[in-house]
Write an enzyme that holds these catalytic residues in place. Structure first.
Site, PDB file in Angstrom:
ATOM      1  N   HIS A   1      -3.633  -4.916   7.726  1.00  0.00           N
ATOM      2  CA  HIS A   1      -3.517  -3.539   8.761  1.00  0.00           C
ATOM      3  C   HIS A   1      -3.104  -3.666   9.793  1.00  0.00           C
ATOM      4  O   HIS A   1      -3.090  -4.846  10.108  1.00  0.00           O
ATOM      5  CB  HIS A   1      -5.125  -3.183   9.012  1.00  0.00           C
ATOM      6  CG  HIS A   1      -5.745  -2.177   9.359  1.00  0.00           C
ATOM      7  ND1 HIS A   1      -5.341  -1.707  10.371  1.00  0.00           N
ATOM      8  CD2 HIS A   1      -5.882  -0.844   8.820  1.00  0.00           C
ATOM      9  CE1 HIS A   1      -5.477   0.112  10.953  1.00  0.00           C
ATOM     10  NE2 HIS A   1      -5.874  -0.212   9.503  1.00  0.00           N
TER      11      HIS A   1
ATOM     12  N   ASN B   1       0.645  -0.795  -0.302  1.00  0.00           N
ATOM     13  CA  ASN B   1       0.221   0.149  -0.213  1.00  0.00           C
ATOM     14  C   ASN B   1       1.193   1.116   0.009  1.00  0.00           C
ATOM     15  O   ASN B   1       1.980   1.087   0.905  1.00  0.00           O
ATOM     16  CB  ASN B   1      -0.585   0.054   1.065  1.00  0.00           C
ATOM     17  CG  ASN B   1      -1.666   1.117   1.061  1.00  0.00           C
ATOM     18  OD1 ASN B   1      -1.388   2.389   1.163  1.00  0.00           O
ATOM     19  ND2 ASN B   1      -3.311   0.696   1.425  1.00  0.00           N
TER      20      ASN B   1
ATOM     21  N   GLU C   1     -10.915  -9.998   2.989  1.00  0.00           N
ATOM     22  CA  GLU C   1      -9.477  -9.606   3.325  1.00  0.00           C
ATOM     23  C   GLU C   1      -9.931  -8.893   4.338  1.00  0.00           C
ATOM     24  O   GLU C   1     -10.876  -8.257   5.297  1.00  0.00           O
ATOM     25  CB  GLU C   1      -9.273  -8.018   2.431  1.00  0.00           C
ATOM     26  CG  GLU C   1      -7.560  -7.822   3.800  1.00  0.00           C
ATOM     27  CD  GLU C   1      -7.801  -6.406   2.589  1.00  0.00           C
ATOM     28  OE1 GLU C   1      -7.263  -6.130   1.962  1.00  0.00           O
ATOM     29  OE2 GLU C   1      -6.171  -5.732   3.482  1.00  0.00           O
TER      30      GLU C   1
HETATM   31  N1  PXP Z   1      -5.750  -2.825   4.310  1.00  0.00           N
HETATM   32  C1  PXP Z   1      -7.034  -2.232   3.974  1.00  0.00           C
HETATM   33  C2  PXP Z   1      -8.286  -2.478   3.455  1.00  0.00           C
HETATM   34  C3  PXP Z   1      -7.021  -1.134   4.893  1.00  0.00           C
HETATM   35  O1  PXP Z   1      -7.276   0.050   4.339  1.00  0.00           O
HETATM   36  C4  PXP Z   1      -4.969  -0.805   5.047  1.00  0.00           C
HETATM   37  C5  PXP Z   1      -4.955   0.517   5.310  1.00  0.00           C
HETATM   38  O2  PXP Z   1      -4.597   1.280   4.190  1.00  0.00           O
HETATM   39  C6  PXP Z   1      -4.074  -1.724   4.984  1.00  0.00           C
HETATM   40  C7  PXP Z   1      -4.582  -3.573   4.240  1.00  0.00           C
HETATM   41  C8  PXP Z   1      -2.966  -1.170   5.134  1.00  0.00           C
HETATM   42  O3  PXP Z   1      -2.399  -1.042   6.368  1.00  0.00           O
HETATM   43  P1  PXP Z   1      -0.727  -0.880   7.068  1.00  0.00           P
HETATM   44  O4  PXP Z   1      -0.682   0.746   6.211  1.00  0.00           O
HETATM   45  O5  PXP Z   1      -1.627  -0.404   8.245  1.00  0.00           O
HETATM   46  O6  PXP Z   1      -0.340  -1.988   6.381  1.00  0.00           O
END
Ligand code: PXP
Length: 237
Positions: free
Chosen positions: A191, A7, A151
């Site tokens: 996350h 991300n 997810e």
């Molecule tokens: N997956 C989703 C659906 C998310 O909303 C986020 C945060 O934008 C992430 C993964 C990645 O989370 P982190 O930035 O805490 O690694």
């Protein structure tokens, strides 16, 4: 071994601090791909606090891997996604005041609306993933609305104290993964995953992909800071 989606939202967060062109999320995506990631994830928030429409357009054109667009179910965003056609859309809940996505999408409660969005995205050839808490109620609802992918929100796991509390959250993720797989759903997770807590989640059987942002971008800042200072010092001399 699960795949890795990176991300890159927070590359854009730094750029938006000056509202200029650097650092460019498209260049960041190129580096992530060169380093072996399997997909690029970005969240086009309704308030456009980091990723902008044009970033998504440019990513769509330049990526060699897959584009996974995180998004709310707001109509304007859904129509934007249908025009851009990312490889995958991940539907997330969105609250203006939050710093990051707190908690999963309540698919059970918003079933009708979410089914319509999943259908609309499918018409445009976009696969949909639903970002949900690791609960049976939400997994069943995700299956019913026709999403092929979920997810699992790993925030509670990441926030739990290492030891029994975290193990309990890990067990919950494992149970949710195996239950969702039994329904034929593909399972991703993300996350709050970082360099300390990622391994047990990566080891969950049948885990398809981990989506990680904050910890990777934070580490990248410190991996590069030494070289950046040395280069500037050299130029100043
Ligand atoms: N997956 C989703 C659906 C998310 O909303 C986020 C945060 O934008 C992430 C993964 C990645 O989370 P982190 O930035 O805490 O690694």
């Amino acid at each position: 071994m699960p795949k890795l989606g990176v991300n890159i939202d927070h590359i854009a967060t730094v750029r938006q601090a000056r509202k200029g062109k650097e650092p460019d999320p498209v260049e960041a995506a190129r580096i992530c791909e060169e380093a072996g990631c399997d997909s690029i994830v970005c969240h086009l928030r309704e308030d456009r606090r980091h990723i902008q429409d044009d970033d998504v357009r440019r990513l769509r054109k330049s990526l060699g891997t897959r584009l996974n667009l995180e998004m709310s179910i707001a109509s304007a965003i859904v129509e934007f996604a249908c025009r851009i056609r990312p490889d995958q859309a991940t539907l997330v809940p969105e609250r203006r005041q939050e710093l990051t996505t707190e908690g999963g999408l309540d698919v059970a409660r918003g079933e009708k609306r979410i089914r319509a969005v999943v259908g609309r995205l499918a018409e445009s050839g976009i696969e949909t993933s639903l970002f949900i808490d690791p609960e049976k109620l939400q997994i069943d609802a995700s299956k019913r609305v026709g999403a092929g992918i979920i997810e699992l929100h790993t925030g509670e796991y990441a926030n739990a104290k290492p030891g029994p509390a975290r193990n309990k959250q890990l067990a919950k993720l494992k149970r949710a993964t195996s239950y969702a797989r039994s329904l034929g759903l593909e399972v991703n997770a993300g996350h709050g995953l970082d360099y300390v807590n990622v391994r047990p989640v990566a080891a969950i059987e049948d885990m398809n992909e981990l989506n990680i942002g904050y910890s990777i971008i934070s580490k990248a800042l410190f991996s590069g800071l030494d070289a950046a200072v040395r280069e500037m010092k050299e130029l100043a001399r």
